[in-house]
Design a protein around this motif. Structure first.
Motif, PDB file in Angstrom:
ATOM      1  N   UNK A   1       0.610  -1.502  -0.039  1.00 30.03           N
ATOM      2  CA  UNK A   1      -0.078   0.026   0.116  1.00 30.03           C
ATOM      3  C   UNK A   1       0.621   1.061  -0.217  1.00 30.03           C
ATOM      4  N   UNK A   2       0.336   2.090   0.786  1.00 30.67           N
ATOM      5  CA  UNK A   2       1.043   3.786   0.462  1.00 30.67           C
ATOM      6  C   UNK A   2       2.252   3.222   1.443  1.00 30.67           C
ATOM      7  N   UNK A   3       3.216   4.280   0.915  1.00 28.31           N
ATOM      8  CA  UNK A   3       4.941   4.007   1.630  1.00 28.31           C
ATOM      9  C   UNK A   3       5.294   4.860   1.802  1.00 28.31           C
ATOM     10  N   UNK A   4       5.080   5.910   1.391  1.00 31.04           N
ATOM     11  CA  UNK A   4       5.893   6.816   0.725  1.00 31.04           C
ATOM     12  C   UNK A   4       5.320   8.404   0.217  1.00 31.04           C
ATOM     13  N   UNK A   5       5.209   9.533   1.249  1.00 27.50           N
ATOM     14  CA  UNK A   5       4.213  10.518   0.590  1.00 27.50           C
ATOM     15  C   UNK A   5       4.812  11.930   0.692  1.00 27.50           C
ATOM     16  N   UNK A   6       4.836  12.140  -0.576  1.00 30.46           N
ATOM     17  CA  UNK A   6       5.729  14.018  -0.810  1.00 30.46           C
ATOM     18  C   UNK A   6       4.886  14.948  -0.489  1.00 30.46           C
ATOM     19  N   UNK A   7       4.292  15.419   0.293  1.00 27.84           N
ATOM     20  CA  UNK A   7       3.326  16.699   1.207  1.00 27.84           C
ATOM     21  C   UNK A   7       3.715  17.929   0.177  1.00 27.84           C
ATOM     22  N   UNK A   8       2.439  18.649  -0.186  1.00 27.79           N
ATOM     23  CA  UNK A   8       2.473  20.051  -1.203  1.00 27.79           C
ATOM     24  C   UNK A   8       4.140  20.064  -1.748  1.00 27.79           C
ATOM     25  N   UNK A   9       4.008  19.609  -2.049  1.00 24.96           N
ATOM     26  CA  UNK A   9       4.865  20.017  -3.492  1.00 24.96           C
ATOM     27  C   UNK A   9       4.193  21.067  -4.220  1.00 24.96           C
ATOM     28  N   UNK A  10       5.669  22.147  -4.910  1.00 33.61           N
ATOM     29  CA  UNK A  10       4.800  22.855  -5.822  1.00 33.61           C
ATOM     30  C   UNK A  10       4.087  21.779  -6.933  1.00 33.61           C
ATOM     31  N   UNK A  11       3.386  22.316  -8.144  1.00 31.06           N
ATOM     32  CA  UNK A  11       2.687  21.278  -8.681  1.00 31.06           C
ATOM     33  C   UNK A  11       3.780  20.842  -9.919  1.00 31.06           C
ATOM     34  N   UNK A  12       4.410  21.649 -10.584  1.00 32.18           N
ATOM     35  CA  UNK A  12       4.987  21.158 -11.613  1.00 32.18           C
ATOM     36  C   UNK A  12       6.609  20.732 -11.129  1.00 32.18           C
ATOM     37  N   UNK A  13       6.912  20.966  -9.838  1.00 33.16           N
ATOM     38  CA  UNK A  13       7.723  19.610  -8.669  1.00 33.16           C
ATOM     39  C   UNK A  13       7.451  18.534  -9.018  1.00 33.16           C
ATOM     40  N   UNK A  14       5.763  18.330  -8.616  1.00 29.57           N
ATOM     41  CA  UNK A  14       5.502  17.146  -7.926  1.00 29.57           C
ATOM     42  C   UNK A  14       4.790  16.424  -9.309  1.00 29.57           C
ATOM     43  N   UNK A  15       4.565  16.553 -10.511  1.00 28.99           N
ATOM     44  CA  UNK A  15       4.939  15.931 -11.846  1.00 28.99           C
ATOM     45  C   UNK A  15       6.499  15.639 -11.947  1.00 28.99           C
ATOM     46  N   UNK A  16       7.344  16.550 -11.941  1.00 24.61           N
ATOM     47  CA  UNK A  16       8.328  16.110 -12.474  1.00 24.61           C
ATOM     48  C   UNK A  16       8.719  14.877 -11.271  1.00 24.61           C
ATOM     49  N   UNK A  17       9.135  14.583 -10.064  1.00 23.05           N
ATOM     50  CA  UNK A  17       9.033  13.871  -8.837  1.00 23.05           C
ATOM     51  C   UNK A  17       8.292  12.629  -9.749  1.00 23.05           C
ATOM     52  N   UNK A  18       7.729  12.605  -9.866  1.00 25.66           N
ATOM     53  CA  UNK A  18       6.554  11.759 -10.076  1.00 25.66           C
ATOM     54  C   UNK A  18       6.885  10.711 -11.530  1.00 25.66           C
ATOM     55  N   UNK A  19       7.113  11.954 -12.804  1.00 25.50           N
ATOM     56  CA  UNK A  19       8.139  11.084 -13.777  1.00 25.50           C
ATOM     57  C   UNK A  19       9.001  10.031 -13.243  1.00 25.50           C
ATOM     58  N   UNK A  20      10.446  11.269 -12.515  1.00 26.96           N
ATOM     59  CA  UNK A  20      11.291  10.710 -11.597  1.00 26.96           C
ATOM     60  C   UNK A  20      10.970   9.034 -11.641  1.00 26.96           C
ATOM     61  N   UNK A  21      10.186   9.340 -10.189  1.00 28.78           N
ATOM     62  CA  UNK A  21      10.015   7.878  -9.649  1.00 28.78           C
ATOM     63  C   UNK A  21       9.829   6.648 -10.773  1.00 28.78           C
ATOM     64  N   UNK A  22       8.987   7.378 -12.149  1.00 35.31           N
ATOM     65  CA  UNK A  22       8.639   5.867 -12.288  1.00 35.31           C
ATOM     66  C   UNK A  22       9.820   5.879 -13.104  1.00 35.31           C
ATOM     67  N   UNK A  23      10.737   6.333 -13.648  1.00 34.76           N
ATOM     68  CA  UNK A  23      11.877   6.314 -13.678  1.00 34.76           C
ATOM     69  C   UNK A  23      12.908   5.424 -13.342  1.00 34.76           C
ATOM     70  N   UNK A  24      13.427   5.856 -12.593  1.00 37.18           N
ATOM     71  CA  UNK A  24      13.836   4.990 -11.508  1.00 37.18           C
ATOM     72  C   UNK A  24      13.617   3.550 -10.840  1.00 37.18           C
ATOM     73  N   UNK A  25      11.783   3.640 -10.984  1.00 38.64           N
ATOM     74  CA  UNK A  25      11.105   2.213 -10.404  1.00 38.64           C
ATOM     75  C   UNK A  25      12.345   0.836 -11.435  1.00 38.64           C
ATOM     76  N   UNK A  26      12.015   1.725 -12.613  1.00 39.55           N
ATOM     77  CA  UNK A  26      12.313   1.194 -14.292  1.00 39.55           C
ATOM     78  C   UNK A  26      14.012   0.538 -13.860  1.00 39.55           C
ATOM     79  N   UNK A  27      14.545   1.636 -13.404  1.00 38.06           N
ATOM     80  CA  UNK A  27      15.958   1.707 -14.029  1.00 38.06           C
ATOM     81  C   UNK A  27      16.867   0.465 -12.234  1.00 38.06           C
ATOM     82  N   UNK A  28      15.875   0.684 -11.905  1.00 36.69           N
ATOM     83  CA  UNK A  28      15.506  -0.521 -10.803  1.00 36.69           C
ATOM     84  C   UNK A  28      15.731  -2.103 -10.382  1.00 36.69           C
TER      85      UNK A  28
END
Length: 465
Positions: free
Chosen positions: A420-447
């Motif tokens: 389930x939910x294991x980590x949450x980045x609360x109240x980030x700037x909207x552009x930063x939030x989408x960039x963070x989500x995309x970065x996490x998806x890339x790193x998950x594939x790389x890992x």
């Protein structure tokens, strides 16, 4: 010329060889009956005792006890288990008969438990955790300790969770087990520290105030009744229930690594537990700094482990890694579970300043960061928490906006694992939030690709636990 008949079908390499159906230990009905009787007696309040009298109360308890034991005996007669090929088949039920076949390929863990009555009688209970299970599957209660240990090793061997050879089907389950290989001890928590840590809780601090208030009420009213005293003691026991339960559960807590580099966790006083945790099932590591512990420099660590359904089907349960300990001890344990992750050198970044409208006091305690190995999130003012999520364990990443966040141009990024939910980045700037989500998806594939180079750290500001 020799005549040949049609080709005979050959058996598959893993033929389903049925073994004799085995029963649980003959003392199982007595132990099950004792637990049921204790629940019934606890359900009868002090008021019931005062209304019906001691003799009638004892008679009701005796009748219920006989009925429960008889029912438990019938349940024991209809309960059995057997290993057929790579399946564990269990039959049970008195009124509704159940036949369950558990594919051992889905087996995640087998936990050995010994409640107090089981310890006194030399018995143990096996609990099976399977993939996708909403609760503990098919607990086998009770077996002898030797039989339970041998069956656990065999089930793990058939499930491919251990390199040990599976026990042959013609060998009795209670045969003498092979001498285990040496373990490497990691940690043993001092019971003194465990007791002191539970004294440093809000319940322990406010209990004297509650007792003084109740005593003052009795003195002012001048009436002392058995029911009133018993109800007061019950209420006080309820306040202390959680700290006392934690002490009893975590008593003599020990950690070790077995020859296959899995975690061996043992703990408990009234109920001892023995768990085997493969590191590839660890979904996240959580660290917590309670307010009253920080003066001692203490914290506790917990694991989110895939496959453990939890108590009563509670999927939020996390397994213990360190009930209480100093920062250096926690740092070394995190390195053992997540190689390359240094708890003292994690990097996080706070939300933008406009997030103060949503977090006027605790803004500086919120942070998120990406290291080469894990996603780091932290939050909490009085009780500070930090979660470490390996990229390879990420199942999904979500960007969520509430109505107030939309007004402020903020969003929260949720990182979900198999638990389930294991980590949450609360109240980030909207552009930063989408960039963070995309970065996490890339790193998950790389890992998940062992040949891919590990990315560099994303934020470099030091974490403040």
């Amino acid at each position: 010329m020799t005549a040949t008949g049609p080709p005979q079908p050959t058996a598959p390499p893993e033929a389903a060889v049925a073994e004799p159906r085995r029963r649980l230990h003959p003392l199982s009905p007595v132990l099950h009956g004792a637990k049921s009787i204790a629940v019934v007696v606890a359900a009868l309040s002090w008021q019931t005792l005062s209304q019906v009298g001691l003799e009638r109360f004892a008679l009701v308890v005796a009748v219920i006890a006989v009925a429960v034991v008889v029912f438990s005996i019938f349940g024991w007669l209809t309960t059995g288990y057997q290993v057929v090929g790579r399946e564990l088949r269990i039959t049970d039920g008195v009124i509704w008969r159940r036949n369950r076949a558990i594919p051992l390929e889905r087996l995640q863990a087998v936990e050995l438990r010994r409640p107090l009555l089981a310890q006194l009688t030399g018995l143990a209970e096996l609990r099976l955790e399977v993939i996708g299970g909403g609760k503990t599957e098919a607990p086998l209660a009770y077996l002898t300790v030797r039989e339970a240990s041998a069956l656990r090793q065999r089930l793990l061997a058939l499930a491919g969770r251990t390199q040990a050879a599976a026990q042959p089907t013609d060998q009795p389950a209670d045969a003498a087990p092979v001498a285990p290989a040496f373990e490497r001890p990691l940690l043993r928590v001092r019971n003194r520290d465990l007791v002191v840590s539970q004294l440093l809780t809000p319940q322990a601090f406010f209990l004297p105030v509650g007792v003084a208030f109740v005593v003052l009420q009795f003195v002012m009213e001048g009436s002392w009744t058995f029911v009133g005293i018993a109800s007061t003691m019950t209420a006080m026991a309820g306040v202390l229930l959680q700290p006392v339960r934690r002490v009893l559960q975590d008593w003599d807590f020990r950690l070790a690594r077995d020859p296959e580099e899995r975690l061996m966790v043992r703990y408990g006083l009234l109920e001892t537990r023995s768990q085997i945790v493969p590191l590839n099932r660890v979904q996240a590591v959580g660290a917590t700094w309670p307010l009253l512990w920080r003066g001692q420099g203490w914290l506790h660590l917990r694991l989110a482990v895939a496959g453990y359904a939890g108590e009563g089907g509670d999927a939020k349960r996390s397994d213990r890694l360190l009930p209480v300990g100093e920062f250096d001890t926690a740092r070394s344990l995190v390195w053992e579970v997540l190689p390359g992750v240094d708890l003292a050198a994690l990097a996080t970044s706070p939300p933008p300043k406009r997030a103060r409208w949503l977090n006027p006091i605790a803004l500086r305690s919120i942070g998120v960061g990406l290291t080469p190995e894990v996603l780091v999130t932290r939050w909490g003012l009085l009780t500070r928490e930090m979660h470490l999520v390996p990229y390879a364990r990420l199942q999904s990443v979500r960007v969520v906006q509430g109505p107030l966040q939309r007004m402020l141009g903020l969003a929260t990024v949720y990182a979900d694992t198999a638990r389930g939910r294991s980590g949450q980045a609360k109240d980030r700037d909207l552009a930063e939030a989408y960039a963070l989500a995309a970065e996490l998806a890339v790193r998950a594939r790389q890992a998940r690709k062992p040949d891919t180079a590990t990315p560099e750290a994303y934020w470099q500001s030091p974490a403040q636990p």
